[in-house]
Design a protein around this motif. Structure first.
Motif, short mmCIF file in Angstrom:
data_model
loop_
_atom_site.label_atom_id
_atom_site.label_comp_id
_atom_site.label_asym_id
_atom_site.label_seq_id
_atom_site.Cartn_x
_atom_site.Cartn_y
_atom_site.Cartn_z
N ASN A 105 -11.23 9.14 18.15
CA ASN A 105 -12.16 10.22 17.77
C ASN A 105 -11.78 10.93 16.49
OD1 ASN A 105 -13.94 10.02 20.02
ND2 ASN A 105 -12.27 10.82 21.28
N SER A 106 -10.86 10.38 15.74
CA SER A 106 -10.46 11.08 14.51
C SER A 106 -9.93 10.10 13.47
CB SER A 106 -9.39 12.12 14.83
OG SER A 106 -8.21 11.47 15.24
N LEU A 107 -9.82 10.63 12.25
CA LEU A 107 -9.25 9.85 11.15
C LEU A 107 -8.00 10.57 10.67
CD1 LEU A 107 -12.40 9.32 8.86
CD2 LEU A 107 -11.51 7.78 10.63
N SER A 108 -7.03 9.83 10.16
CA SER A 108 -5.92 10.50 9.50
C SER A 108 -5.42 9.63 8.36
CB SER A 108 -4.80 10.83 10.49
OG SER A 108 -4.24 9.64 10.99
N ILE A 109 -4.58 10.23 7.51
CA ILE A 109 -4.01 9.48 6.39
C ILE A 109 -2.50 9.51 6.56
CG2 ILE A 109 -3.94 9.24 3.88
CD1 ILE A 109 -6.24 11.37 3.82
N ASN A 126 1.29 21.61 3.40
CA ASN A 126 2.28 20.64 2.95
C ASN A 126 1.83 19.19 3.07
OD1 ASN A 126 4.00 22.49 1.94
ND2 ASN A 126 5.29 22.62 3.75
N PRO A 127 1.19 18.77 4.20
CA PRO A 127 0.81 17.35 4.30
C PRO A 127 -0.25 16.92 3.28
CG PRO A 127 0.58 18.49 6.42
CD PRO A 127 0.86 19.53 5.39
N ILE A 128 -0.94 17.88 2.68
CA ILE A 128 -2.01 17.52 1.76
C ILE A 128 -1.47 17.27 0.34
CG2 ILE A 128 -2.84 19.67 0.68
CD1 ILE A 128 -5.55 19.14 1.60
N ARG A 129 -0.25 17.75 0.10
CA ARG A 129 0.27 17.74 -1.28
C ARG A 129 0.30 16.37 -1.96
NH1 ARG A 129 1.56 22.84 -2.06
NH2 ARG A 129 2.26 23.95 -0.21
N PRO A 130 0.69 15.29 -1.23
CA PRO A 130 0.74 14.00 -1.94
C PRO A 130 -0.63 13.52 -2.41
CG PRO A 130 1.71 13.81 0.27
CD PRO A 130 1.12 15.18 0.16
N ASP A 171 4.83 11.31 3.19
CA ASP A 171 5.28 12.61 3.70
C ASP A 171 4.86 12.88 5.14
OD1 ASP A 171 5.88 12.79 1.06
OD2 ASP A 171 5.32 14.89 0.87
N GLY A 172 4.18 11.93 5.78
CA GLY A 172 3.76 12.15 7.18
C GLY A 172 2.29 11.87 7.35
N GLU A 173 1.71 12.41 8.43
CA GLU A 173 0.32 12.11 8.76
C GLU A 173 -0.54 13.34 8.47
OE1 GLU A 173 -0.03 10.18 12.54
OE2 GLU A 173 -2.20 10.45 12.57
N LEU A 174 -1.60 13.13 7.73
CA LEU A 174 -2.52 14.22 7.41
C LEU A 174 -3.78 14.04 8.24
CD1 LEU A 174 -3.42 16.57 5.53
CD2 LEU A 174 -4.27 14.83 3.97
N PHE A 175 -4.10 15.05 9.06
CA PHE A 175 -5.30 14.94 9.88
C PHE A 175 -6.04 16.28 9.88
CE2 PHE A 175 -1.56 15.79 12.42
CZ PHE A 175 -1.91 16.94 13.10
N PHE A 176 -7.29 16.24 10.26
CA PHE A 176 -8.08 17.46 10.29
C PHE A 176 -7.75 18.30 11.51
CE2 PHE A 176 -11.56 19.81 12.10
CZ PHE A 176 -11.81 20.70 11.07
N ALA A 223 0.84 -1.21 0.00
CA ALA A 223 0.00 0.00 0.00
C ALA A 223 0.87 1.26 0.00
CB ALA A 223 -0.90 0.00 1.22
N GLU A 224 0.36 2.27 -0.68
CA GLU A 224 1.07 3.56 -0.72
C GLU A 224 0.74 4.38 0.52
OE1 GLU A 224 0.98 7.10 -3.97
OE2 GLU A 224 0.22 5.13 -4.56
N ASN A 225 -0.55 4.35 0.92
CA ASN A 225 -1.02 5.16 2.05
C ASN A 225 -1.86 4.31 3.01
OD1 ASN A 225 -0.02 7.67 0.97
ND2 ASN A 225 -1.70 7.55 -0.51
N ILE A 226 -2.08 4.87 4.20
CA ILE A 226 -2.91 4.18 5.20
C ILE A 226 -4.00 5.12 5.70
CG2 ILE A 226 -2.90 3.22 7.56
CD1 ILE A 226 -0.09 2.17 7.01
N LEU A 227 -5.24 4.66 5.68
CA LEU A 227 -6.31 5.41 6.34
C LEU A 227 -6.35 4.90 7.77
CD1 LEU A 227 -8.71 7.33 6.47
CD2 LEU A 227 -10.13 5.57 5.42
#
Ligand SMILES: C[S@@+](CC[C@H](N)C(=O)[O-])C[C@H]1O[C@@H](n2cnc3c(N)ncnc32)[C@H](O)[C@@H]1O
Length: 265
Positions: free
Chosen positions: A57-61, A199-203, A65-70, A48-52
């Protein structure tokens, strides 16, 4: 959509594991029990390229490049400033007020949508579109569940309707004049890397430029204004017919508007 698996934190409770299973079904992706594996190991084992990643109480990807979260990011300070009587460049550009209906065509991490929602209030409406399904999912979940902020910011978040859609396709199906303002904040042609909270959203983000056709549709759908944010000095304003607005002379970011009140339609 790029290749990803769904997993949880190391010792998930029942609800977290249930949500992970639900999301894996929704996206048709493998749900992998985390056990004691690192993200790198899970990615390698499952190709896998990414992980959901589903947390309590939250989701991240998790991307390369790191962890993207809201997180409300700049919205928090901007709303504080608005409440203190200061202006906000986006709100000035959109010319919205309580009761306004806004279509945000490029949700991203949602800061602009939250600020617009704060101003539009309970009688207004913010519909926000995001083309990437993973970004749309974590931000939709965050807007509904984030709790660590003041009530007026949380209420503004809860009122936003997130739709996973390509704005070009969505606009085609909107009735004429169905929103007061339509807003675009595309990935800049020339990214501002050092200062950007993006920056974390770029990929994952869609980097394609807006087209004249999309802007024509937006002009049909907006009653009063179409607004775009871009790099100061960007040729996109002229190419797409936006008049650059004053007010950010010393900023690397500019807002442009197409005023629709004079049109003959
Ligand atoms: C610069 S970010 C927006 C940031 C946002 N204004 C905020 O406050 O966080 C641009 C976002 O628009 C999305 N996007 C790009 N093209 C799109 C399209 N055609 N339809 C919907 N979303 C799109 C990208 O995937 C990205 O998440």
């Amino acid at each position: 959509m790029n290749n990803f698996i769904v997993t949880t934190t190391r010792k998930p409770d029942f609800a977290t594991e249930n949500l992970a299973a639900e999301l894996s079904l929704k996206f048709g992706r493998k749900f992998v029990r985390r056990e004691d594996f690192s993200f790198d190991t899970l990615k390698k084992i499952h190709g896998a390229e990414n992980i959901l990643l589903v947390k309590k109480n939250s989701l991240s990807i998790v991307t390369a490049d790191g962890e993207l979260f809201f997180h409300p990011n700049t919205a928090h300070l901007r709303i504080k400033n608005l409440r203190g009587g200061e202006g906000d460049r986006l709100i000035d550009a959109l010319k919205i007020s309580a009761g306004s209906k806004v279509l945000d065509c490029t949700l991203g991490l949602g800061s602009d949508a939250i600020v617009a929602s704060f101003i539009a209030g309970e009688t207004g409406k913010i519909v926000a579109l995001e083309i990437n399904p993973l970004i749309a999912e974590i931000v939709r979940h965050g807007l509904k569940n984030f709790s660590d902020d003041s009530p007026h910011i949380l209420q503004a978040m809860r009122r936003i309707e997130v739709i996973n859609a390509d704005c070009g396709e969505f606009l085609k199906n909107c009735a004429a004049n169905s929103f007061d303002a339509v807003y675009f904040d595309p990935m800049f042609r020339r990214p501002i890397k050092k200062s950007s909270g993006l920056n974390p959203i770029r990929p994952l983000a869609d980097n394609r430029p807006l087209t004249e056709k999309i802007i024509r549709e937006a002009c049909r759908v907006a009653k009063f204004r179409v607004v775009m944010k871009e790099h100061s000095g960007s040729g996109e304003f002229e190419r797409l017919g936006f008049k650059i607005l004053d007010g950010g002379k010393y900023s690397s970011v500019a807002f442009g508007a197409i005023e629709l009140t004079d049109r003959n339609v």
